[in-house]
Every structure is written in C-alpha cells, then in structure tokens.
Design a protein around this motif. Structure first.
Motif, mmCIF file in Angstrom:
data_model
loop_
_atom_site.group_PDB
_atom_site.id
_atom_site.type_symbol
_atom_site.label_atom_id
_atom_site.label_comp_id
_atom_site.label_asym_id
_atom_site.label_seq_id
_atom_site.Cartn_x
_atom_site.Cartn_y
_atom_site.Cartn_z
ATOM 1 N N LEU A 271 0.967 -1.224 0.001
ATOM 2 C CA LEU A 271 -0.067 0.056 -0.022
ATOM 3 C C LEU A 271 0.849 1.386 -0.033
ATOM 4 O O LEU A 271 1.997 1.248 0.668
ATOM 5 C CB LEU A 271 -0.881 -0.058 1.345
ATOM 6 C CG LEU A 271 -2.144 -1.115 1.320
ATOM 7 C CD1 LEU A 271 -2.744 -1.065 2.558
ATOM 8 C CD2 LEU A 271 -2.809 -1.200 0.247
ATOM 9 N N LYS A 272 0.355 2.373 -0.518
ATOM 10 C CA LYS A 272 1.454 3.537 -0.730
ATOM 11 C C LYS A 272 1.344 4.157 0.670
ATOM 12 O O LYS A 272 2.221 4.541 0.890
ATOM 13 C CB LYS A 272 0.598 4.525 -1.751
ATOM 14 C CG LYS A 272 1.378 5.799 -2.047
ATOM 15 C CD LYS A 272 0.962 6.484 -3.164
ATOM 16 C CE LYS A 272 1.968 7.753 -3.358
ATOM 17 N NZ LYS A 272 1.527 8.547 -4.601
ATOM 18 N N HIS A 273 0.289 4.133 1.303
ATOM 19 C CA HIS A 273 0.350 4.933 2.684
ATOM 20 C C HIS A 273 -0.212 3.776 3.982
ATOM 21 O O HIS A 273 -1.206 3.242 3.466
ATOM 22 C CB HIS A 273 -0.641 6.046 2.710
ATOM 23 C CG HIS A 273 -0.297 7.206 1.738
ATOM 24 N ND1 HIS A 273 1.026 7.586 1.815
ATOM 25 C CD2 HIS A 273 -1.004 7.250 0.495
ATOM 26 C CE1 HIS A 273 0.930 8.673 0.587
ATOM 27 N NE2 HIS A 273 -0.062 8.343 -0.104
ATOM 28 N N VAL A 274 0.522 3.468 4.682
ATOM 29 C CA VAL A 274 0.333 2.588 5.891
ATOM 30 C C VAL A 274 0.477 3.369 7.152
ATOM 31 O O VAL A 274 1.214 4.042 7.698
ATOM 32 C CB VAL A 274 1.102 1.397 5.991
ATOM 33 C CG1 VAL A 274 0.692 0.496 6.931
ATOM 34 C CG2 VAL A 274 1.056 0.903 4.521
ATOM 35 N N ILE A 275 -0.823 3.118 8.092
ATOM 36 C CA ILE A 275 -0.757 3.906 9.354
ATOM 37 C C ILE A 275 -0.940 2.738 10.321
ATOM 38 O O ILE A 275 -2.008 1.958 10.344
ATOM 39 C CB ILE A 275 -1.790 4.871 9.609
ATOM 40 C CG1 ILE A 275 -1.807 6.105 8.580
ATOM 41 C CG2 ILE A 275 -1.573 5.496 10.873
ATOM 42 C CD1 ILE A 275 -2.981 6.600 8.689
ATOM 43 N N LEU A 276 0.043 2.337 11.240
ATOM 44 C CA LEU A 276 0.020 1.327 12.113
ATOM 45 C C LEU A 276 -0.307 1.897 13.453
ATOM 46 O O LEU A 276 0.344 3.042 13.940
ATOM 47 C CB LEU A 276 1.346 0.535 12.185
ATOM 48 C CG LEU A 276 1.703 -0.106 10.831
ATOM 49 C CD1 LEU A 276 3.218 -0.812 11.042
ATOM 50 C CD2 LEU A 276 1.051 -1.129 10.281
ATOM 51 N N LEU A 277 -1.134 1.134 14.323
ATOM 52 C CA LEU A 277 -1.456 1.964 15.627
ATOM 53 C C LEU A 277 -1.247 0.765 16.624
ATOM 54 O O LEU A 277 -1.888 -0.259 16.317
ATOM 55 C CB LEU A 277 -3.026 2.577 15.535
ATOM 56 C CG LEU A 277 -3.437 3.595 14.351
ATOM 57 C CD1 LEU A 277 -5.159 3.686 14.694
ATOM 58 C CD2 LEU A 277 -2.828 4.679 14.607
ATOM 59 N N THR A 278 -0.867 1.099 17.701
ATOM 60 C CA THR A 278 -0.750 0.262 18.885
ATOM 61 C C THR A 278 0.074 1.011 20.085
ATOM 62 O O THR A 278 0.940 1.776 19.919
ATOM 63 C CB THR A 278 0.322 -0.936 18.413
ATOM 64 O OG1 THR A 278 0.307 -1.792 19.832
ATOM 65 C CG2 THR A 278 1.571 -0.652 17.994
ATOM 66 N N GLY A 279 -0.381 0.803 21.091
ATOM 67 C CA GLY A 279 0.060 1.296 22.464
ATOM 68 C C GLY A 279 1.275 0.494 22.951
ATOM 69 O O GLY A 279 1.945 1.041 23.802
#
Length: 739
Positions: A271-279
C-alpha cells in the motif's frame, strides 16, 4: 632454494560495540584497554557515564574502524541497513516480495501539513500533541507507526491523516482491526467525518466486512475488516485496490510466521500509505518489532536475520536446534531508528497534564490452604525446563498458535497442562479474598472494574454481584460485538450499575470505561502489555478522577512468579520504545481503602493516643536524664537523641488522612529522616479479612538500618517494644510491628 613461509598470527577478536545514537553521533562501548581508550580520545571522544561508553562524531566512524581492524578482528560493527534507516523515504520505495520487485513512487503531493490539508473544524478539537502526530505522519509519506500510550487518542490522529490523503473519499481506505473493534471504528469514523465534512454523512460509504464470503459493495470507500477474516479473504481484499491502510492493534502481526501475518504483512507493504496503531508495539522483545518496521520500510528491513543479529542478542537455544532471538541488544540505536522517521510515541504523563494520576497497589492476600497444597504438589512435578519455556516462550510458530500441540511434540503436554492448571488454581485459591476485597471496596466507591482470565472466576464474581444485589455488566468471549458496545454504554451512563466484570481477552482493548476509577485484578496475566491495556480502559481521555489499580497477589501461587516476569519484560520494552528503562511500577505502599470502617478508625485513633502517650513519657524521661547529666557532656549525645526523636516521630505518625479524608496505615522509613511517613512496601491480608478480630500485619525489616544509624537503635527499640507489648494485650488490634 627453500623458502620459509612466515605465517601471520591471527588477529585477536575484539567485542567492541558500536551504536548509532543520533544522526551525527555514535556510541562505543566495551573498551577496556588503555591504548584503545587513547585512540578514541584522539577522535575527540567524550565519555558518557549514563550509557557507559564513548560518544564520537559519526564522521570519524570509518577512520576509527580502519585503525581498530588493523589490530583486531572487530565484531559488532554497525551494519549497512542501519545507515539506510537513517535516511527518509525518497521518491521511490524499492523492495522485494516473494522474489518480485515492487516499487512505490512518491511526489510533493505526498508531503502535507495539518494547517493546509485539514479543515479548521477538526483542528480546533485536536490537542497540540495530536496535531504534531499528524504532522509527523505527513512529513514521512504517511507510512508511520503511531505508538502513543493507550488512552492518548491514536484513533482520531489516524482518521485525520487518512482524510488528508483520501481527498474527500475520492480514494479507498481499508481498516484492519481486532474483531471486537470493527463497529467501534465505524462509529468513530462516522463521528469525526461529520465534523470534518461539516455534518455530511459517510455511513453509506463504510462497509464492515463480516465474513470471508461477503462481497465488497461497489460504493464502499472505507472497508473495515478483522485480522481473522482478511487472511481468508486476502484475494478479494487485494482486488479492492485500497490506497491507504490502517492497522489498529498492529501488534497482532508481531509473529511473522503465523498464517495471519503471512497474508497481511505483504499486503500492507504494497500500500502506498500505511498507518500502524498500537500502544504496545513490542510486547516484551525487540523480536516483536520486526514485522512492524518491515511493513513501514521494506526497503531497509529486508530480512529478520540481520535485524535479529543486531537487536535480539541471539544465543544458542536450550529448547531447539538453532538460535534463540528472544533477547535484547543495542536498544539505544533501535529506539533512535524508530523515532527518527517511523514511530511517534507519547506517554500520557507527558502530554495529558490534566489527566489524573494512575497508581497501582500490590496487595498480598492469603489463599485457600488446600488449593495452595495442590499448586505446590503440581510445581514439584513440573520440570524446570517446562516452566522456563512457559515463562520465556520460544519464537516458534507452533508454540504461538497451538501451545498444547507444541508441548505434545517433544516437550511434554502433561507438563504444560499441569502449569495451566496451576494458573487456574492461582485464581481459585484467592477467590474468597477477592470477593471480600471487592465487597469492602464497593463501600467507598460507586463503580469498580474487575478483570479476570478464567470463566470460573468470572462466574464467581457474577454470583457475588447477584447475591449482593449489585447491578453489573459482564463482557467475555461469548458477547457479540454489537452487544458489547451496548453494555459499555450502560455501565458508563447508568449510575446504578456498580460492577463491570471483564475478561482480559474480550475487554482489555477497544472500550472506554472512564466512569470508574478503580480496577481490581482478580488474576494476573502473562503479558505486561495486556495488564496495561486493561488499566487504560479507565485511565484515558475523559477520566476525571485518579485511577487506582488493585493487584491481589495470592500467597503460594503463580502470582509472584508472573509479577516478577512482568517487571523484567517491561524494562526491555521501555528501553526500546521510550529510550529509558522503566518498570511496571507498583505503588506497593498503600493500604486498601476498604480498611476505613468505623471500627478500624476507632482502633487507629486509640493506637495513636497510645503512641502519643509513649512519646510524652519518653520525652519526659529524656528531659530528666538531661537534667541529671553534667553540663560538660559532649554535644554528640544530644544530637543522637534528637535523631532518635525524629525516628520516633516517624513511628508515631503511622496513621494520617489521605486525599479522601479516610485513615490509611503507613510504613516507616528509617533511612530518610526528612520524610516522616512513606507508604509500606507490601500489604498482607489474613484469611477472614477484613473481620476486625484478625490482625492487619505490616512488616518491616531491621536490616534497613545502615551503619550510621546504629547509635540510635537503643533509643528506638525501647519505646517500640513497650508499645508492642501494650498492643498485644489488646485483642482488637489491627496493626502491629514485627521484629
């Protein structure tokens, strides 16, 4: 003519360690030879006392290595991929997936700013640190990991970032999350997009992918699916042609060998843009970070072996053939690489100044003697190796997915089952004390969140609530996602619901319960991140009161073992993510608030009077003795008596008023004269707690005296023992000092 061949002596292997700590500086460690130290000083090196090494400018690295390699066989040099990671993503991201070359192109349109690409309607509602998180993502081509501590507000940052790149939903987005959070994401996207788009509805463009045989609707612009479903429908998902992807709770991908990771990680890389979220991006080890960094920078982190050799301190495994990568090394460098271009992480204490404090109480409770005996008998039969495997799980796909079959192979399934039994018995052994503690806690607070692991423990807590006619909600694995949201809202909005009975697996993430500020852990969990996730259901944006987490540690159970392991894991995680060693800190000093009954208050008051009487008597004796001594006595004796008086004052002030006006027992610190009262280290509750006939025992060690305080021991012990004898004569006492 015979020529004699001269053999060169092999170079001595030198285990000097090098770490990048800044774009312009590196750290050299393990230098013990004076000659080598002089070489470093010639390169303008400065010694760093904190990190125990020499700091040099990066421009000297090549020359330094050249000089050292003439003398030694230098190991632990900085590998090439580390220098590549110090560079931002350029115009083309070039990498390989399954021997196929992939290229992603970027231009100036991929670098944005919040001020220019987000409407004022949403900017006004963001905290400054959230704007900075969005700005960080925009400056790094929107391939980032938002690792803010739980409760800081990662979801809204991801939604705003996605909006800036989707251009009013002209492009497609996919959200991958745990199954329990699918409808939460739909709700949050609807809520915030109405603000961004000035009231415009977007629900018709959002589709929640419920099953792998579902069809993606033509009008769908935002597809929400779970980790479990996407792995079985990956071909269908790939045809959706998403422009941007959000992976919430991205630590679900920490093991690259699982079927889930093998399907999702290559998809996210493309994917061109990837946002990973995790604390909690690294639950316990650097090994668990690799999957995430390989998604964001597949051009740099191309294989695990190089990464593992650098950051996982590989050693020969005791459990299988090959290397064990469960260790940690070069944490400073890894932290810097992460925070330079890939990860942004903020802690609540740093950015939410108005968020109330969170403290942890470790309470030791007695356990059922018969169950305690069962646990002891099982542990005697369990091999140390099996216990070590369970406490330090190997990087093995079979263990991660099917631990029972893993042990059944060559590691003894019966041994593993025995430990699982011990884990359950540890909860059962203290269940009566948990219920007693909960009952007393509810006398002083309106709402309590209770976490447990096993169904039987949850059932017992539910039975307690029914017997006491307390209204409650229960969320475990049997509750559907839609119903879970309804129950959460009921707990938040209904003042009459006083207990939330929650399982770790179903409710430790994705829900907000800020109407409660007390969390009771009826059982411990193996993983520190799960414990912190559970704590932060209440300690997050919207909480108005200080949050107290009550950890009940059962005597003679696995609890203490789990507690120690949690502290060890948290130290490694803190070093990597936050750049400093941290512990899962426990406020081991506070006495439970439920000790505030009228009877105990009266007993505390009576004991305070006894202390005061002894104090006055002692002071009178000291005055009389001073009058009888000669005036030319040394001043040192007077100073000693004054110091003794300070310590006696510490003992006398064992009870004081806390923030809520309730009495609270405290422990004496004999080494810090400046503080008359500090909290006790541990709390021990006897079987029939809190029945007033039983003793509340607070222990302290005589070993705490150091040499400089020996001269006051005689003065200290005499009044204390007098008091102890008086207290022992009182059948109603609840506080004694034990030698």
């Amino acid at each position: 003519m015979i020529t004699k061949q001269i053999q060169k002596e092999p170079k001595v292997q030198k285990n000097i360690n090098f770490q990048i700590i800044h774009d312009d500086y590196f750290l050299v460690q393990r230098v013990f030879n004076d000659e080598d130290k002089q070489i470093l000083k010639n390169f303008e090196a400065n010694y760093d006392n904190i990190n125990k090494g020499y700091v040099l400018q990066i421009k000297f690295y090549t020359n330094l290595i050249e000089i050292l390699t003439r003398k030694y066989q230098v190991v632990n040099q900085i590998p090439y991929f580390v220098f590549s990671a110090l560079q931002p993503i350029q115009k083309c991201l070039n990498f390989n997936i399954e021997n196929q070359n992939k290229q992603i192109y970027y231009d100036q349109n991929d670098i944005k700013t919040p001020e220019n690409d987000l409407p004022q309607s949403i900017l006004k509602q963001l905290f400054n640190y959230q704007k900075e998180g969005i700005r960080f993502g925009m400056m790094n081509k929107c391939r980032i990991l938002i690792a803010d501590e739980m409760g800081v507000g990662k979801t809204i940052q991801a939604i705003c970032l996605a909006f800036a790149y989707l251009k009013n939903l002209s492009k497609k987005m996919i959200v991958i999350c745990p199954s329990s959070l699918k409808f939460y994401w739909k709700q949050e996207i609807n809520k915030w997009y109405r603000v961004i788009l000035n009231g415009r509805q977007v629900s018709q463009f959002i589709q929640v992918f419920q099953a792998s045989n579902d069809q993606i609707e033509q009008q769908t612009k935002i597809l929400i699916c779970s980790y479990d479903i996407i792995q079985s429908a990956i071909n269908k998902i790939e045809k959706y042609n998403a422009f941007l992807g959000i992976a919430d709770e991205a630590h679900y991908l920490k093991n690259p060998d699982t079927k889930r990771s093998k399907a999702i990680i290559p998809y996210l890389k493309q994917l061109k843009h990837v946002i990973l979220l995790t604390g909690t991006p690294a639950f316990a080890k650097p090994q668990e970070m690799y999957s995430l960094v390989s998604i964001l920078r597949p051009d740099v982190f191309t294989n695990f072996l190089d990464y593992g050799k650098r950051y996982c301190n590989p050693k020969k495994s005791n459990f299988h053939n090959g290397l064990d990568y469960s260790g940690s090394s070069n944490e400073l460098e890894l932290h810097y690489l992460l925070t330079r271009y890939m990860m942004i992480r903020r802690l609540k204490k740093d950015v939410l100044n108005e968020l109330p404090d969170k403290k942890r109480k470790k309470i030791k409770v007695s356990t059922d003697s018969s169950i305690q005996s069962q646990i002891a008998q099982i542990l005697k039969k369990v091999k140390d190796k099996t216990l070590q495997i369970l406490m330090n799980p190997p990087p093995n796909q079979q263990f991660q997915n099917e631990p029972d079959s893993y042990f059944n192979g060559n590691h003894g399934s019966s041994q593993f089952q025995s430990l699982k039994t011990c884990y359950m018995l540890s909860g059962l052994a203290k269940q009566q004390q948990v219920l007693n503690y909960l009952e007393e806690l509810l006398k002083s607070v309106d709402k309590v969140i209770v976490f447990a692991e096993h169904i039987q423990i949850l059932d017992n807590i539910e039975k307690f609530a029914n017997d006491r006619k307390k209204k409650y909600i229960r969320i475990d694995g049997s509750v559907r996602d839609e119903e879970k949201s309804i129950r959460v809202q009921s707990f938040e909005n209904n003042k009459n619901i006083s207990i939330a009975i929650l399982s770790f697996g179903a409710a430790s993430l994705g829900i907000t319960l800020t109407s409660a500020s007390n969390i009771l852990f009826a059982e411990m969990h193996w993983t520190p991140a799960i414990m912190e996730q559970a704590e932060d259901r209440a300690h997050r944006i919207g909480q108005k009161n200080p949050v107290t987490c009550h950890y009940l540690i059962g005597e003679g159970t696995l609890d203490n073992m789990l507690y120690k392991k949690i502290l060890e894991k948290q130290q490694i995680v803190g070093a990597i993510l936050d750049g400093k060693t941290v512990n899962l800190k426990f406020d081991e000093t506070d006495t439970p608030n439920q000790m505030n009954s009228n009877t105990i208050n009266q007993q505390s008051h009576n004991q305070e009077q006894q202390f005061q009487q002894l104090k006055q008597q002692k002071q009178t004796n000291m005055t009389n003795n001073q009058g009888k001594t000669c005036s030319n006595k040394s001043k040192n004796q007077d100073e000693k008596k004054q110091q003794g008086g300070l310590i006696q004052q510490s003992i006398l002030n064992y009870c004081h008023q806390n923030a809520t006006g309730k009495n609270k027992l405290e422990k004496v610190n004999f080494l810090n004269m400046k503080e008359q009262i500090i909290p006790c280290e541990e709390i021990e509750i006897k079987e029939d707690f809190p029945v007033k006939e039983k003793n509340f025992i607070q222990k302290r060690s005589r070993k705490q005296f150091d040499k400089e305080n020996k001269h006051i021991q005689e003065e200290l012990y005499r009044p204390e023992k007098q008091l102890k004898n008086k207290l022992l004569s009182n059948k109603q006492q609840n506080f004694i000092i034990i030698d």
